[in-house]
Design a protein around this motif. Structure first.
Motif, short mmCIF file in Angstrom:
data_model
loop_
_atom_site.label_atom_id
_atom_site.label_comp_id
_atom_site.label_asym_id
_atom_site.label_seq_id
_atom_site.Cartn_x
_atom_site.Cartn_y
_atom_site.Cartn_z
N THR B 185 0.85 -1.19 0.00
CA THR B 185 0.00 0.00 0.00
C THR B 185 0.89 1.24 0.00
O THR B 185 2.00 1.22 0.52
CB THR B 185 -0.93 0.04 1.23
OG1 THR B 185 -0.13 0.06 2.41
CG2 THR B 185 -1.84 -1.17 1.26
N THR B 186 0.39 2.30 -0.60
CA THR B 186 1.19 3.54 -0.65
C THR B 186 0.49 4.69 0.06
O THR B 186 1.04 5.76 0.19
CB THR B 186 1.48 3.94 -2.11
OG1 THR B 186 0.22 4.04 -2.79
CG2 THR B 186 2.35 2.92 -2.78
N GLY B 187 -0.75 4.46 0.48
CA GLY B 187 -1.44 5.46 1.29
C GLY B 187 -1.35 5.01 2.74
O GLY B 187 -0.28 4.67 3.22
N SER B 188 -2.51 4.96 3.41
CA SER B 188 -2.50 4.42 4.76
C SER B 188 -2.25 2.92 4.67
O SER B 188 -2.33 2.32 3.59
CB SER B 188 -3.85 4.69 5.43
OG SER B 188 -4.87 4.03 4.70
N ASP B 191 -5.01 0.87 3.02
CA ASP B 191 -5.43 1.30 1.68
C ASP B 191 -5.62 0.08 0.77
O ASP B 191 -5.10 -1.00 1.04
CB ASP B 191 -4.32 2.21 1.11
CG ASP B 191 -4.77 2.98 -0.13
OD1 ASP B 191 -5.94 2.88 -0.53
OD2 ASP B 191 -3.92 3.71 -0.68
N TRP B 192 -6.33 0.29 -0.32
CA TRP B 192 -6.30 -0.71 -1.39
C TRP B 192 -4.85 -0.81 -1.86
O TRP B 192 -4.12 0.19 -1.87
CB TRP B 192 -7.16 -0.26 -2.57
CG TRP B 192 -8.62 -0.34 -2.33
CD1 TRP B 192 -9.44 0.70 -1.98
CD2 TRP B 192 -9.46 -1.49 -2.42
NE1 TRP B 192 -10.74 0.26 -1.86
CE2 TRP B 192 -10.78 -1.08 -2.12
CE3 TRP B 192 -9.22 -2.83 -2.73
CZ2 TRP B 192 -11.85 -1.96 -2.12
CZ3 TRP B 192 -10.30 -3.70 -2.73
CH2 TRP B 192 -11.59 -3.28 -2.43
N VAL B 259 -4.10 7.16 -8.28
CA VAL B 259 -3.72 7.95 -7.10
C VAL B 259 -2.71 7.19 -6.22
O VAL B 259 -2.07 7.79 -5.36
CB VAL B 259 -4.93 8.37 -6.24
CG1 VAL B 259 -5.85 9.28 -7.03
CG2 VAL B 259 -5.68 7.18 -5.68
N ARG B 260 -2.57 5.90 -6.45
CA ARG B 260 -1.66 5.12 -5.61
C ARG B 260 -0.25 5.04 -6.17
O ARG B 260 0.64 4.47 -5.53
CB ARG B 260 -2.23 3.73 -5.38
CG ARG B 260 -3.49 3.81 -4.56
CD ARG B 260 -4.20 2.52 -4.33
NE ARG B 260 -5.35 2.81 -3.47
CZ ARG B 260 -6.52 3.26 -3.92
NH1 ARG B 260 -6.73 3.41 -5.20
NH2 ARG B 260 -7.49 3.56 -3.07
N GLY B 261 -0.04 5.58 -7.35
CA GLY B 261 1.33 5.59 -7.86
C GLY B 261 1.38 5.68 -9.37
O GLY B 261 0.42 5.33 -10.06
N SER B 262 2.51 6.16 -9.86
CA SER B 262 2.71 6.27 -11.31
C SER B 262 3.12 4.91 -11.86
O SER B 262 3.43 3.98 -11.11
CB SER B 262 3.82 7.28 -11.59
OG SER B 262 5.06 6.77 -11.11
N VAL B 263 3.13 4.81 -13.17
CA VAL B 263 3.58 3.58 -13.83
C VAL B 263 5.03 3.29 -13.46
O VAL B 263 5.39 2.16 -13.11
CB VAL B 263 3.41 3.71 -15.37
CG1 VAL B 263 4.17 2.62 -16.10
CG2 VAL B 263 1.93 3.68 -15.74
N TYR B 265 6.73 4.13 -10.87
CA TYR B 265 6.89 3.69 -9.48
C TYR B 265 6.38 2.27 -9.29
O TYR B 265 7.03 1.45 -8.64
CB TYR B 265 6.16 4.66 -8.54
CG TYR B 265 6.31 4.26 -7.09
CD1 TYR B 265 7.56 4.26 -6.48
CD2 TYR B 265 5.21 3.85 -6.34
CE1 TYR B 265 7.71 3.88 -5.15
CE2 TYR B 265 5.35 3.48 -5.00
CZ TYR B 265 6.60 3.49 -4.42
OH TYR B 265 6.75 3.11 -3.10
#
Lengths: 768, 287, 160
Positions: B185-188, B191-192, B259-263, B265
């Protein structure tokens, strides 16, 4: 003397300084606490709003015919209908710039354009989807720096509300997005920069985030020609009453604002939000009308200010900061709300808790085509501290001076003038730093790791002036049986103010805080208060409550004297009333008013000899672990140290400190409203993430230093926001300490960290 | 939500009859946790929902047999999480379920729904694909078999016809399989996922005989990564092999930015997490 | 759309309600029974403010169609303090100050009771894991952990 206690004359013990469990605890744990969002009035209509899909545009048409035809729809309302009941349908605390429904133009995606009223909320929702609007799209401006010089203007003419002196010069201004320019000028920064051994200049940015209180905004308006009652989730019922009365052209005594419990606010429910719309709709329907947002709609109500802060410091050869220039751009969104106050009140401390002879501050409130921005737990200060404490660390690092030593060299000390000119008093900056250094073991070496995971630590310190000048009024009512009720307008939205205020009453009147009833907020009953905001209540309302209790105490003494009791009599209160009235009858009413002294900042220089009645001081320290392959950050330890004067209720204080620090942790690490052409692309809790159990740092310390606020009620001052200030820079500084990369923009999410690491390694990630 | 009709058939056959082959506004609803979200968000306005809550009980149970487990499509995720048979056959599923959404969702959401919804962020599909699971799909003209890896055609898209229902999921025996699922996860923390990686290895100690590697969340659908599988097969695992497998995966997966990251990344994440997942699988011990 | 009548047990009492297929459980409780302890916040089953127990299992009321309640036993936060006596978890939340605004508190209390039913003596990790599907915007998480541990002790004392 008369002693107010129904337990005889025994001293009940100190009420202040005791961790009294929250007075409203039972109602909250049984699910019986009432919130506006779940309230119902009989005959009430529900509202669903039709919102703009374009960021900036002229409304060509709004077709409501299909919606009106849907069975069960009571009304479909646009601004033309509103104007029939409220001829000048514009509201706001600083500017009267916000229309009750879009008026000719839309200025942000999500702006309400039409409202559907129906007894069944599902019908209202279905009908709202049948409305069709056509817009002539206009160029939009989103960036706060661009907004200052942009040819795109969000408003054609500015309309200051007249409430604030420093906005008067903006009346009828055209061709600008500037809603306030605060400036502070002290010494001569240009000369000092020229003589400095080192000059550092950096730019920091913060993102758009929001309060996301779990009780979404809600207001029920019940209009009658004889008077109007609003049940509303508001942090400031007195202001709501004033503004509703102004919109109606009525005296305030025909407007009644009732506030039950608040599913929190954090600044989102300040001033006037849904109340004007609910009023207009109830006037049109002539029935009670409820406007209640969904969580998704909160993304279109109010947010925190995104900001850009350009900061430049001149440092002499000994590491002393001799000049600092601050340019802060606040992204206020489409309507000013309280942004101009955020700009001024936080702007004046933009140079930080440092003793600097030459300071230049420009702080700009700017209109853009986004959801309006307002106050969020810190009134702008967290954005500033993020920048100046990152900047401070970068200077220390560049000069190879220990970050704590560098701060000590430049600290603003007791008795010295703050850049505004106000002399620092009861601001334990040094004590806070000392305690922080001790708790984070700053002087001991740290294991920084060698493999994929690297460790580091960082800290920050901050100062804030309270919003001033503001007024609070309180009433203490002693009934003939000796029981006491407190009437005050402070909204307990979870911060525990009811309990703290009851403790102060109990302290003065020598009775258990648990026995004091704090009356629910109702402007027909509870007196004026400026608002529950900016950590002001404990200090301002605290004084008013203390004075009201003391006044009641004096009146009881006078009553005892009047009925012939000897000096120092211990007659129980009920007996005193019986002696006076011949039966259990009568009241003793104590009143208290508090407004601190204040000298407004001088126009042009921003200087003032008395800019705040108290300073808020805090520090934070963080230990982090960085996964150098993915950029993930683990917060191993988060320490907050605060100067809050004396603690009225230590347990509640601790919860406030940890809660505010964790909220700021979310704003620091991952919270972000993603925008695409003005459209929020993550307007839900599924895609806008907030801290949960697994985001709490492994270790947290929530500390206060042992000091007294000499002019505070019982030595206390505010706490609600204070632990938010330093979390962001402490973590960014710790990341730099761990892996040697410096992040200049929030949030510090894994991708930002990895990108910075890759740039440093000379292998930057692609832009896909 | 906007009004709709609700049908509550008593059998799977009846349910299929109530579905409409050509009407996207008629859909089956099982636990409803995903469908309710779409309806509340206003992206789906059904005219009729066909509730599967009252169909035959046999579709909500777990049966162990010689050749593996048969899981009724209406089995809740929490029933699957608590199944001792499941834990014995494939503890990776038990572990995965433990961090799948939350207790309330697991109490209601079903195995069939988790597959048919085809949200690429879901945790169960990549694990089932890695374990070689298959399904029995019921339609108007009877049942057909399909491997889970052949179910998804794209973002929220499957090969299922509008009047077909997943009846049962079959997880084959996993003798000697070592498997792991990792989500990033890259948010909390809750997160999804920005990325899910499932691996199932046939190995002898560190020596991998064959591998099934599945990516999810970062791509439009859960899918196997044959290049990464080939890089691992027949190899003794070390950093170099893992780097090669990570590289292959990074090159073959078709990432989507959100919103969870670029390609870029997500590609880096996959490169790193192939290795982490393989190591986790090897450390997990054989099923 | 066609209304239908459902019968179920609400906090121990048999009840009946006329509802429509698109109504959810939170609406059912609020509009028919005046129970507002389960409240919709995120509307997506993520925050836990609308937690209700259906046949002994926690569900998100905002994602649960009311028709599915027919024939079940429903327990809400209002059912926990029968006879005016607080449940041990409720007591523990008050004593440890495990909330601020209180909006999410009923959901946390119901979930935490489920946790103790499954794990009578949970450690910090078990508490965090089990309750990770409930969110508190005031972030009273450290205090909630204290409350759950205190409640575990209280339950043991009662059982002894």
């Amino acid at each position: 003397m008369a002693t107010i206690t129904d337990q005889g004359t025994a001293k009940v013990g100190a009420q202040v300084g005791r961790s009294v469990p929250r007075l409203e605890g039972r109602d909250k744990v049984t699910g019986r606490a009432e919130y506006t969002h779940t309230m119902r009035l009989s005959g009430m209509l529900h509202v669903k709003l039709f919102r703009s899909t374009v960021a900036h545009g002229r409304i060509k048409s709004v077709d409501t015919s299909a919606a009106k035809k849907l069975p069960g729809v009571a009304h479909v309302v646009t601004i033309e209908d509103v104007r029939k009941v409220i001829p000048d349908p514009y509201y706001g605390p600083a500017f009267h710039d916000q229309p009750i429904l879009a008026d000719g133009k839309v200025r942000f995606v999500g702006e309400p354009v039409a409202a559907v009223l129906a007894a069944d909320p599902h019908v209202a929702e279905q009908a709202a989807q049948l409305i069709v609007a056509e817009y002539e799209e206009l160029p939009a401006v989103y960036d706060e720096v661009e907004a200052l010089t942009s040819k795109v203007h969000v408003h054609d003419v500015l309309k200051p509300a007249g409430t604030f002196a420093d906005l008067k010069h903006l009346k009828d201004a055209k061709g600008t997005n500037l809603a306030l320019d605060y400036r502070l000028r002290r010494g001569d920064v240009d000369k000092a920069f020229a003589s400095a051994a080192h000059v550092f200049e950096h730019e920091f940015r913060t993102q758009k985030v929001l309060h996301l209180s779990f009780e979404p905004h809600a207001t029920i308006a019940d209009y009658k020609d004889s008077g109007v009652t609003l049940h509303t989730a508001s942090q400031g019922p007195s202001f709501v009453r004033t503004e509703i009365a102004r919109l109606l052209g009525w005296p305030e005594n025909k407007v009644r604002i009732k506030v039950p419990y608040l599913g929190s606010g954090y600044g989102s429910k300040l001033y006037i939000k849904l109340e004007a719309l609910a009023l207009a709709l109830s006037m049109i329907a002539r029935l009670p009308v409820k406007v209640a947002l969904t969580m998704e709609e909160m993304f279109y109500q109010i947010t925190k200010h995104p900001s850009t802060f350009r900061i430049k410091s001149g440092v002499d050869k000994d590491g002393k900061i001799i000049a600092r220039k601050c340019e802060v751009y606040w992204n206020g969104g489409a309507y000013a709300d309280i942004g101009p106050r955020v700009t001024q009140k936080s702007g004046l401390t933009a140079s930080g808790p440092y003793d600097i002879d030459n300071v230049w501050i420009d702080s700009y409130a700017l209109y853009t085509n986004m959801t309006p921005a307002g106050a969020l737990r810190g009134f702008g200060v967290p954005q500033l501290v993020w920048a100046y404490e990152s900047h401070t660390d970068m200077i220390a690092r560049a000069l190879k001076i220990d970050a704590v030593e560098f701060r000590r060299k430049n600290l603003l000390r007791e008795g010295r003038p703050h850049p505004t000119g106000t002399v620092l008093k009861d601001a334990a900056i040094e004590k806070v730093l000392d305690r922080l250094v001790e708790r984070i073991n700053w002087k001991q070496p740290m294991d920084r790791g060698t493999g994929v995971v690297r460790r580091g630590r960082g800290l920050g310190i901050a100062i804030k002036a309270v919003i001033s000048p503001t007024t609070s009024v309180a009433i203490v009512n002693v009934s003939a049986d000796g029981s006491v009720a407190l009437y005050c307008g402070t909204i307990d939205m979870g911060q525990g103010s009811d309990t703290a205020m009851a403790q102060m009453v109990g302290e003065v009147l020598n009775m258990p805080a648990e026995s004091v009833r704090v009356v629910q907020r109702d402007t027909d009953v509870t007196p004026y208060d400026m608002g529950t905001l900016g950590s002001r209540s404990l200090f301002h309302m605290g004084h008013a409550v203390r004075r009201a209790a003391e006044d009641a105490q004096e009146k009881l003494k006078a009553l005892a004297c009047e009925v012939g009791e000897p000096e120092g009599s211990n007659i129980p209160i009920p007996a005193l009333f019986v002696k006076k009235y011949g039966m259990q009858a009568g009241n003793v009413i104590g009143t208290g008013i508090y407004k601190p002294d204040y000298v407004p900042p001088a126009p042009g220089t921003g200087l003032s000899s008395n800019v705040t009645p108290f300073w808020m001081i805090s520090g934070a320290g963080a230990e982090v672990e960085v996964d150098t392959e993915t950029g993930h950050i683990k917060i191993a330890k988060l320490i907050s140290v605060l100067d809050i004067g004396k603690s009225i209720n230590p347990k509640i204080v601790e919860t406030q400190i940890s809660g505010a620090a964790l909220m700021q942790l979310g704003f620091t690490m991952f919270e972000k409203m993603h925008l695409d052409g003005g459209q929020v692309t993550n307007a839900s809790l599924a895609d806008y993430k907030i801290p949960g159990f697994h985001d709490v740092p492994t270790a947290m310390e929530n500390l206060t230093v042992d000091v007294t606020q000499s002019n505070g009620p019982f030595g206390a001052k505010g706490v609600g926001e204070v632990s938010t200030f330093c979390v962001s820079p402490a973590i960014a500084n710790a990341i730099d300490d761990a892996v040697g990369v410096r992040l200049m923009e929030l949030p510090l999410n894994p991708e930002s960290v990895l990108r910075a690491l890759r740039v440093k390694a000379g292998k930057p990630l692609g832009d896909e | 939500m906007i009004p709709f009709e609700l049908a509550e058939p008593k059998s799977l056959t009846e349910a299929i009859k109530l579905l409409a082959p050509d009407d996207a506004m008629v859909r089956p609803i099982a636990g409803g946790t995903a469908l309710m979200l779409m309806m509340k968000a206003g992206v789906f306005h059904p005219t009729r929902l066909v509730s599967l809550g009252k169909i035959e009980k046999k579709y909500s149970g777990i049966a162990a047999g010689k050749d593996g487990l048969r899981i009724g499509a209406m089995t809740t995720l929490s029933a699957l999480e608590q199944s001792l048979d499941m834990k014995k056959l494939a503890p990776v599923i038990t572990r995965t379920l433990r961090t799948l959404s939350n207790v309330r969702v697991r109490n209601v959401a079903t195995v069939g729904g988790a597959l048919a919804h085809a949200d690429p962020h879901m945790d169960l599909p990549p694990v089932l694909i890695a374990l070689g699971a298959s399904m029995s799909i019921a339609g108007p003209s009877g049942e057909r078999e399909l491997a889970v890896e052949d179910l998804f055609t794209g973002y929220y898209e499957t090969v299922l016809q509008k009047n077909e229902l997943i009846a049962e999921v079959r997880v084959p025996s996993q003798d000697g399989t070592r498997a792991a699922y990792m989500k990033v996860t890259t948010g909390s923390a809750d997160d999804w996922p920005a990325l899910g990686v499932a691996v199932a290895l046939q190995s002898d100690g560190n020596a991998v005989k064959s591998a099934r590697v599945v990516v999810s969340a970062a791509t439009s659908k859960a899918m196997r990564l044959p290049g990464a599988e080939a890089a691992l097969a027949g190899q003794r695992i070390d950093d170099k092999i893992l780097a090669r497998a990570g590289e292959a995966a990074a090159n073959e997966a078709d990432f989507i930015a959100d919103v969870r990251g670029s390609v870029s990344y997500k590609r880096e994440l996959l490169r790193v997490y192939i290795g982490r997942a393989v190591r986790a699988a090897l450390e997990s011990g054989a099923h | 759309m066609t209304a239908r009548t459902i019968h179920f047990t609400l906090n121990g009492a048999p009840v009946t309600a006329d509802i429509k297929p698109h109504h959810n459980l939170v609406e059912l409780l609020q509009t028919h029974f005046g129970l507002t302890g389960a409240r919709e916040s995120c509307g997506q089953g993520l925050c836990g403010c609308c937690t209700v127990l259906v046949d002994g299992r926690a569900v998100s009321g905002c994602l649960f169609l009311a028709v599915r309640i027919d024939g079940t036993e429903v327990v809400t936060i209002e059912g926990l303090d029968a006879g005016g006596k607080l449940n041990p978890m409720q007591e523990a939340f008050v004593e440890t100050g495990a909330f601020q605004c209180g909006y999410c508190t009923p959901g946390f209390i119901l979930m935490a009771n489920q946790l103790l039913d499954a794990h009578p003596d949970p450690d910090d990790d078990q508490i965090r894991h089990y309750l990770s599907g409930n969110l508190c915007r005031c972030a009273a998480y450290p205090q909630i952990i204290d409350a759950v541990k205190l409640a575990a002790k209280k339950r043991k004392t009662i059982a002894a």
